[in-house]
Design an enzyme around this catalytic site. Structure first.
Site, short mmCIF file in Angstrom:
data_model
loop_
_atom_site.label_atom_id
_atom_site.label_comp_id
_atom_site.label_asym_id
_atom_site.label_seq_id
_atom_site.Cartn_x
_atom_site.Cartn_y
_atom_site.Cartn_z
N HIS A 78 0.68 -0.29 -10.02
CA HIS A 78 0.14 -1.29 -9.65
C HIS A 78 0.96 -2.45 -9.80
O HIS A 78 1.93 -2.63 -10.92
CB HIS A 78 -1.30 -1.83 -10.63
CG HIS A 78 -2.25 -2.68 -10.08
ND1 HIS A 78 -1.90 -3.97 -10.23
CD2 HIS A 78 -3.37 -2.48 -9.27
CE1 HIS A 78 -3.02 -4.54 -9.34
NE2 HIS A 78 -3.69 -3.77 -9.07
N ASP B 24 -8.15 2.67 -7.86
CA ASP B 24 -8.41 3.67 -6.51
C ASP B 24 -8.31 5.24 -7.03
O ASP B 24 -8.67 6.05 -5.97
CB ASP B 24 -7.54 3.26 -5.33
CG ASP B 24 -7.95 1.93 -4.86
OD1 ASP B 24 -9.01 1.75 -4.80
OD2 ASP B 24 -7.09 1.22 -4.44
N HIS C 39 -4.19 -2.91 1.01
CA HIS C 39 -5.15 -3.70 0.21
C HIS C 39 -6.10 -2.81 0.00
O HIS C 39 -6.42 -2.27 -1.30
CB HIS C 39 -5.54 -5.09 0.89
CG HIS C 39 -6.00 -5.94 -0.11
ND1 HIS C 39 -6.21 -5.53 -1.51
CD2 HIS C 39 -6.58 -7.18 -0.03
CE1 HIS C 39 -6.92 -6.69 -1.95
NE2 HIS C 39 -6.92 -7.68 -1.10
#
Ligand code: ACO
Length: 429
Positions: free
Chosen positions: A306, A362, A267
């Site tokens: 994703h 990220d 996560h």
């Protein structure tokens, strides 16, 4: 066209009409499908809730195909450019933008609840010198429930508001102190003359100077990062907050569960993996060999792909821009050049294009955090501070939603049945 689904149960030949509402069918309607009176109704098997809606929510809208993210209907790009984190927190919690008076009162309340009880300080000092800051944050957020026992009165709106203000206000204090502890540096008390994000930076980095005032460009960049992380609908940690909150426990305990979920590498930990990958690649010349390794299935391009976004993650675009502002102050992180080249090559490569793999939030965030000189263990703490208003907005929605019940999924039992117990004295004889 009728908005219903006709299901034929081939075990019995019986047909059922199941209403379709908002693009979903009710699992309870599926439960009415039975092969016999003593046989349990049909259930839906969905590990990871990949195709199960657990709630109705008016907080965050995501269209993964188009790369759209909106909080309460406002596009993330506009919020990041024109708003600030506390205003976005107000928006998430209250559902609409504040008037001037509402905004001032909100900022005042949050600013004057940044201090924590001195016992929280001693509690945090009790951790081992090398305690992970996320473990410290999780424990101290949970511990707040013991300082505010009134928080368990979740049916009272004023009480809920009080706890929400406290939690948003105190997260930076707890986050900064978990950082200082690992460094053996004294805890810095909040400076209520500073804004939310500037105060956080002061609690992180102030030493003996009378006042610590971070460069405005850094304050702005971190504030934007908080906005980008403020909510992301029913992700793992939000689901944890809702699931634990559904037992009607106090919000500190529910948010501590969210922090725990975020602690996990699947996560909150991908940006750290991106940095490790960029370091390993080392220089631009090594990129083609690395990409080949990804295509051969020996590597994974971290920070790409994703579950929801099958397009450029809108947050990644904004972070990429914020990188420039931060590096103007701190000097360029040499890994940036590798990241940019990697992105350029991947976005033109058939492997990534056909699989709709684009940079996610990220890919660049770790580079910015590193420029601030945060150690990787702190990245998730920053994520948690940003996500707190989202967790609380979702919790607030949950406790006021008449359709919600205590979270209690079904299982498919795979173990033994009706074994005869033999006492130890006979088994071991
Ligand atoms: N690099 C290389 N190939 C990839 C990547 C990647 N980063 N991501 C997906 N693929 C490939 C898969 O191998 C698969 O290929 P195949 O069809 O030939 O088997 C295909 O793309 C589909 O991938 P899935 O794994 O089915 O996609 P899923 O939705 O389950 O995974 C995830 C999403 C976990 C984010 C994945 O893309 C990944 O591991 N990315 C790298 C880690 C990362 O950046 N995580 C951060 C996510 S953002 C966040 O949590 C805040």
């Amino acid at each position: 066209m009728t908005d219903s689904l006709t299901v034929r149960d081939n075990r019995t030949g019986q047909e059922y009409d199941v209403p379709i509402l908002d693009g979903t069918i009710k699992a309870a309607d599926i439960g009415k499908i039975k092969a016999g009176d003593d046989i349990p109704g049909l259930a839906v098997y969905d590990p990871g809730f990949v195709n199960t809606a657990s709630c109705r929510s008016a907080v965050t809208y995501i269209d993964g195909e188009q790369g759209i993210l909106e909080y309460r209907g406002y596009p993330i790009e506009q919020l990041a450019e024109k708003s600030n984190f506390l205003e976005v927190a107000y928006l998430l919690i209250h559902g609409s933008l504040p008037t001037k008076a509402e905004y001032e009162s909100w900022v005042h309340e949050i600013t004057y609840h940044t201090f924590v009880h001195e016992n929280v300080k001693s509690f945090m000092e009790g951790f081992r010198y090398d305690a992970h800051p996320m473990g410290m944050l999780m424990a101290s957020v949970g511990a707040l429930s013991t300082f505010y026992p009134d928080a368990r009165n979740i049916s009272d709106a004023d009480n809920r508001h009080m706890q929400i203000v406290r939690m948003i206000a105190k997260m930076p204090t707890l986050g900064a102190w978990s950082f200082r502890h690992a460094q053996g540096k004294p805890f810095v008390y909040p400076d209520n003359e500073l804004g939310y994000t500037a105060n956080f930076l002061s609690m992180l980095f102030k030493m003996s100077e009378h006042k610590f005032e971070a460069d405005e460009r850094l304050v702005k960049a971190l504030d934007i990062l908080f906005i980008l992380h403020a909510d992301h609908e029913q992700n793992c940690s939000t689901n944890a907050v809702r699931s634990v909150g559904s037992s009607q426990v106090d919000p500190y305990s529910a948010v501590a569960a969210g922090v725990a979920a975020l602690y996990g590498p699947l996560h909150g930990g991908a940006n750290e993996a991106v940095l490790r990958m960029l370091r390993r690649i080392g220089s631009k010349e090594n990129i083609p060999a690395f990409i080949q390794g990804v295509k051969d299935g020996n590597e994974r391009l971290m920070g790409f792909g994703h579950r929801v976004y099958k397009n450029y993650d809108p947050r990644a675009k904004i972070i990429k821009k914020a990188c420039d502002d931060v590096f103007e102050v701190t000097g360029v992180n040499p890994l940036l050049e590798i990241a940019q080249e990697l992105e350029k090559i991947a976005l033109e490569d058939e492997y990534f294009v056909s699989r709709k793999l684009y940079p996610n939030v990220d890919f660049y965030s770790g580079l910015i955090y590193e420029a601030f000189q945060f150690p990787p263990e702190m990245f998730t703490v920053l994520f948690a501070i940003g996500r707190t208003p989202g967790w609380l907005a979702q919790w607030l929605e949950l406790v006021q939603d008449k359709e919600q019940k205590i979270a209690r999924p079904k299982q498919i039992y795979t173990g033994d049945r009706r074994l005869d117990f033999v006492p130890a004295s006979e088994r071991w004889a």
